[in-house]
Design a protein around this motif. Structure first.
Motif, PDB file in Angstrom:
ATOM      1  N   ILE A  19       0.848  -1.187   0.000  1.00 56.35           N
ATOM      2  CA  ILE A  19       0.000   0.000   0.000  1.00 56.35           C
ATOM      3  C   ILE A  19       0.885   1.238   0.000  1.00 56.35           C
ATOM      4  N   ILE A  20       0.605   2.138  -0.940  1.00 54.38           N
ATOM      5  CA  ILE A  20       1.296   3.420  -1.036  1.00 54.38           C
ATOM      6  C   ILE A  20       0.352   4.511  -0.551  1.00 54.38           C
ATOM      7  N   VAL A  21       0.852   5.417   0.274  1.00 54.19           N
ATOM      8  CA  VAL A  21       0.057   6.569   0.711  1.00 54.19           C
ATOM      9  C   VAL A  21       0.760   7.843   0.270  1.00 54.19           C
ATOM     10  N   LEU A  22      -0.026   8.914   0.103  1.00 59.39           N
ATOM     11  CA  LEU A  22       0.510  10.176  -0.408  1.00 59.39           C
ATOM     12  C   LEU A  22       0.832  11.169   0.690  1.00 59.39           C
ATOM     13  N   SER A  23       0.425  10.876   1.912  1.00 51.83           N
ATOM     14  CA  SER A  23       0.676  11.815   3.011  1.00 51.83           C
ATOM     15  C   SER A  23       1.069  11.055   4.272  1.00 51.83           C
ATOM     16  N   LYS A  24       1.841  11.721   5.124  1.00 56.21           N
ATOM     17  CA  LYS A  24       2.239  11.145   6.410  1.00 56.21           C
ATOM     18  C   LYS A  24       1.010  10.924   7.292  1.00 56.21           C
ATOM     19  N   ASN A  25       0.032  11.804   7.151  1.00 57.25           N
ATOM     20  CA  ASN A  25      -1.184  11.687   7.952  1.00 57.25           C
ATOM     21  C   ASN A  25      -1.927  10.388   7.631  1.00 57.25           C
ATOM     22  N   ASN A  26      -2.051  10.069   6.343  1.00 57.32           N
ATOM     23  CA  ASN A  26      -2.686   8.810   5.950  1.00 57.32           C
ATOM     24  C   ASN A  26      -1.858   7.604   6.381  1.00 57.32           C
ATOM     25  N   GLN A  27      -0.546   7.759   6.377  1.00 58.59           N
ATOM     26  CA  GLN A  27       0.324   6.668   6.836  1.00 58.59           C
ATOM     27  C   GLN A  27       0.058   6.350   8.301  1.00 58.59           C
ATOM     28  N   GLU A  28      -0.082   7.407   9.111  1.00 60.55           N
ATOM     29  CA  GLU A  28      -0.394   7.214  10.531  1.00 60.55           C
ATOM     30  C   GLU A  28      -1.763   6.570  10.711  1.00 60.55           C
ATOM     31  N   TYR A  29      -2.716   6.974   9.875  1.00 59.12           N
ATOM     32  CA  TYR A  29      -4.065   6.416   9.955  1.00 59.12           C
ATOM     33  C   TYR A  29      -4.046   4.896   9.771  1.00 59.12           C
ATOM     34  N   PHE A  30      -3.367   4.415   8.734  1.00 60.85           N
ATOM     35  CA  PHE A  30      -3.343   2.968   8.474  1.00 60.85           C
ATOM     36  C   PHE A  30      -2.546   2.214   9.541  1.00 60.85           C
ATOM     37  N   LYS A  31      -1.552   2.860  10.081  1.00 61.48           N
ATOM     38  CA  LYS A  31      -0.776   2.235  11.154  1.00 61.48           C
ATOM     39  C   LYS A  31      -1.613   2.092  12.420  1.00 61.48           C
ATOM     40  N   ASN A  32      -2.337   3.145  12.777  1.00 62.16           N
ATOM     41  CA  ASN A  32      -3.099   3.144  14.023  1.00 62.16           C
ATOM     42  C   ASN A  32      -4.384   2.324  13.923  1.00 62.16           C
ATOM     43  N   LYS A  33      -5.072   2.399  12.792  1.00 62.02           N
ATOM     44  CA  LYS A  33      -6.361   1.708  12.672  1.00 62.02           C
ATOM     45  C   LYS A  33      -6.208   0.227  12.332  1.00 62.02           C
ATOM     46  N   TYR A  34      -5.254  -0.090  11.452  1.00 63.34           N
ATOM     47  CA  TYR A  34      -5.144  -1.463  10.952  1.00 63.34           C
ATOM     48  C   TYR A  34      -3.808  -2.135  11.286  1.00 63.34           C
ATOM     49  N   GLN A  35      -2.902  -1.380  11.912  1.00 62.18           N
ATOM     50  CA  GLN A  35      -1.544  -1.878  12.130  1.00 62.18           C
ATOM     51  C   GLN A  35      -0.928  -2.345  10.806  1.00 62.18           C
ATOM     52  N   ARG A  36      -1.240  -1.599   9.755  1.00 65.19           N
ATOM     53  CA  ARG A  36      -0.784  -1.954   8.420  1.00 65.19           C
ATOM     54  C   ARG A  36       0.384  -1.052   8.007  1.00 65.19           C
ATOM     55  N   LYS A  37       1.462  -1.688   7.598  1.00 60.10           N
ATOM     56  CA  LYS A  37       2.618  -0.945   7.095  1.00 60.10           C
ATOM     57  C   LYS A  37       2.306  -0.407   5.701  1.00 60.10           C
ATOM     58  N   THR A  38       2.638   0.836   5.477  1.00 63.73           N
ATOM     59  CA  THR A  38       2.454   1.454   4.166  1.00 63.73           C
ATOM     60  C   THR A  38       3.747   2.164   3.769  1.00 63.73           C
ATOM     61  N   THR A  39       3.837   2.536   2.507  1.00 63.90           N
ATOM     62  CA  THR A  39       5.003   3.271   2.005  1.00 63.90           C
ATOM     63  C   THR A  39       4.562   4.663   1.574  1.00 63.90           C
ATOM     64  N   TYR A  40       5.263   5.651   2.057  1.00 58.21           N
ATOM     65  CA  TYR A  40       4.953   7.043   1.728  1.00 58.21           C
ATOM     66  C   TYR A  40       5.676   7.443   0.447  1.00 58.21           C
ATOM     67  N   ILE A  41       4.898   7.679  -0.612  1.00 60.31           N
ATOM     68  CA  ILE A  41       5.444   8.206  -1.869  1.00 60.31           C
ATOM     69  C   ILE A  41       4.536   9.352  -2.311  1.00 60.31           C
ATOM     70  N   PRO A  42       4.950  10.591  -2.131  1.00 64.01           N
ATOM     71  CA  PRO A  42       4.090  11.730  -2.487  1.00 64.01           C
ATOM     72  C   PRO A  42       3.948  11.887  -3.995  1.00 64.01           C
ATOM     73  N   ASN A  43       3.013  12.709  -4.396  1.00 68.05           N
ATOM     74  CA  ASN A  43       2.843  13.023  -5.808  1.00 68.05           C
ATOM     75  C   ASN A  43       3.996  13.888  -6.307  1.00 68.05           C
ATOM     76  N   GLY A  44       4.239  13.815  -7.594  1.00 69.85           N
ATOM     77  CA  GLY A  44       5.270  14.632  -8.213  1.00 69.85           C
ATOM     78  C   GLY A  44       4.675  15.819  -8.935  1.00 69.85           C
ATOM     79  N   VAL A  45       5.553  16.638  -9.469  1.00 68.23           N
ATOM     80  CA  VAL A  45       5.126  17.795 -10.250  1.00 68.23           C
ATOM     81  C   VAL A  45       6.238  18.119 -11.248  1.00 68.23           C
TER      82      VAL A  45
END
Length: 367
Positions: free
Chosen positions: A151-177
Motif C-alpha cells: 500500500i502506497i500513501v501520499l501523506s504522512k497523515n494517511n500513513q499514521e491512519y493505516f498504522k493506528n487503525k489497521y496496524q498496516r505498514k504502508t510506504t509514503y510516496i508523495p505526488n510529483g510535479v
C-alpha cells in the motif's frame, strides 16, 4: 515488467488528481521499457483510444451514472485483471484510490502477480458521497488492507491512519510535479480581463470537501471591509457533484468580483497559475493536492487550510488558517492583500515525477 493501472476515469485527463498520477506514472514507466496497460472507463463522453504514449489502453464497461459508474467499472476491471493474472500475462496490478479495491477478493489467492494499491485520500470522508456510498468505500478500504501486497500513501497523515487503525505498514510516496514555466496573461486577459497579480486563484475540482463555500463567504466579507480591485477566480469542473456546482453558480452569479471559469487546461491553466497574486486551497480533506503542488511549482504564494496534507508540502512563504474557520480565512485574505507581496519568485518542486516513478518501481520490485 508488465504493469496494469486500474482506478482512474480516463487517461489523458486532468479531471482529478488520480488521472494526473496514473498518466505520469504509466507513461514514464513505459518510456523506461516496461509494458504498461491502462484500463480507462468506457463512457460516451470519453473518446475511446487503444494506445497512449507507448501504453496500451483498454476501455472497460461502466454505466454513466454517478451511483454506479465507479463500482461497475471496478467490478469489470477487476474481473479482467483476474483473467490476466491467471494467464500469467501481468506482473503488477496497481489499483488507484480506495473505491476500485472493493473487489480485490476476486483476484486469485495463489499468484505471482503483485497487487499494489495507492491510497489517494480517505475517500469515504469526502462530502460528495452519501451514507451508503461511504459505507462501500470503507469496505473497499478494508479490502485494500487485507488483500494488497503493498500500500502506497501520499501523506504522512494517511500513513499514521493505516498504522493506528489497521496496524498496516504502508510506504509514503508523495505526488510529483513537473518544472513550470511562467506565461504572460494573454488568453486570460482576452477572456476575463485578468492581468498579473490582479486576482486570487482557487483551482481545484468543485466538490464540497475543497472548502469553496468558506472561501466565497470570506471573500465577500473582505470586499465589504476593504477597497480592492482584485478578483476571485474559481477554476475547476464538477466531479460527480453537479448539484453542488450549481449551488456555487447561484452563490456567485450577481457578484462581479468573482469569475467562474469552469474546467481549465493547457495554456489557460498555465496562465492562471503564472499570474495569480495568491493561490487559495481551503480544503477539509485531501490526499495530496496536485493543484497545490502545481501552484508551488509556479512560485505562487499560497494560503491553505491547516490540514496535514496541505501543511506537509507548503514552504515558508505560504500562509495557513484553521480548517473551516471563515473568520480566520477572511483575516488572512485581508492581511495578504494589504501586504502587497511579491509573487512567483520561488518556484518550488517538492518532488519530481522521475523520483516518484523510480520509488514506485522499487515497490513493484520488492526493494
Amino acid at each position: 515488467m508488465r504493469i496494469l493501472m486500474i482506478g482512474h476515469k480516463y487517461v489523458p485527463s486532468r479531471e482529478g488528481g488520480v488521472e494526473i498520477v496514473v498518466e505520469n506514472l504509466a507513461t514514464r514507466m513505459a518510456s523506461l521499457g516496461n509494458e504498461v496497460l491502462i484500463f480507462n472507463r468506457k463512457r460516451k463522453d470519453y473518446p475511446q483510444i487503444n494506445e497512449y504514449k507507448n501504453c496500451k489502453v483498454e476501455n472497460i464497461f461502466t454505466i454513466n451514472k454517478k451511483s454506479l459508474d465507479a463500482v461497475v467499472y471496478a467490478f469489470f476491471a477487476t474481473l479482467k485483471a483476474r483473467k490476466l493474472i491467471k494467464k500469467k500475462q501481468i506482473d503488477v496490478v496497481h489499483f488507484h484510490a480506495e473505491g476500485p479495491c472493493l473487489f480485490l477478493n476476486l483476484l486469485p489467492k495463489k499468484r505471482k502477480t503483485k497487487i499494489v494499491v495507492t491510497i489517494h485520500g480517505l475517500d469515504w470522508q469526502r462530502g460528495k458521497w452519501g451514507g451508503f456510498a461511504s459505507w462501500i468505500l470503507k469496505r473497499a478500504e478494508k479490502k485494500a488492507v487485507k488483500y494488497a501486497d503493498e500500500i502506497i500513501v501520499l501523506s504522512k497523515n494517511n500513513q499514521e491512519y493505516f498504522k493506528n487503525k489497521y496496524q498496516r505498514k504502508t510506504t509514503y510516496i508523495p505526488n510529483g510535479v513537473e518544472k513550470a514555466y511562467l506565461h504572460e496573461a494573454e488568453i486570460i486577459k482576452n477572456e476575463y480581463n485578468l492581468e498579473k497579480d490582479s486576482y486570487i486563484l482557487f483551482l481545484a475540482r468543485i466538490v464540497p470537501e475543497k472548502g469553496l463555500d468558506y472561501l466565497i463567504e470570506a471573500w465577500k466579507k473582505v470586499r465589504n471591509e476593504i477597497t480592492t480591485n482584485k478578483k476571485l477566480v474559481i477554476a475547476g469542473g464538477d466531479s460527480h457533484s453537479t448539484e453542488y456546482y450549481q449551488s456555487i453558480i447561484e452563490k456567485v452569479k450577481n457578484d462581479d468580483s468573482i469569475i467562474l471559469t469552469g474546467f481549465v487546461e493547457g495554456q489557460k491553466l498555465q496562465e492562471l497559475y503564472s499570474n495569480a497574486y495568491l493561490y487559495v486551497l481551503p480544503s477539509d480533506i485531501e490526499g495530496m493536492p496536485m493543484s497545490l503542488l502545481e501552484a508551488l511549482s509556479y512560485g505562487n504564494v499560497c494560503l491553505v487550510s491547516n490540514i496535514p496534507e496541505n501543511t506537509e508540502v507548503i514552504n515558508e512563504n505560504c500562509f495557513v488558517f484553521e480548517k473551516g474557520n471563515i473568520d480566520r480565512l477572511r483575516h488572512q485574505l485581508k492581511k495578504i492583500i494589504n501586504l502587497k507581496i511579491k509573487t512567483h519568485e520561488d518556484m518550488i518542486i517538492p518532488y519530481t515525477w522521475e523520483e516518484v516513478t523510480n520509488k514506485t518501481l522499487d515497490i513493484y520490485r520488492g526493494k
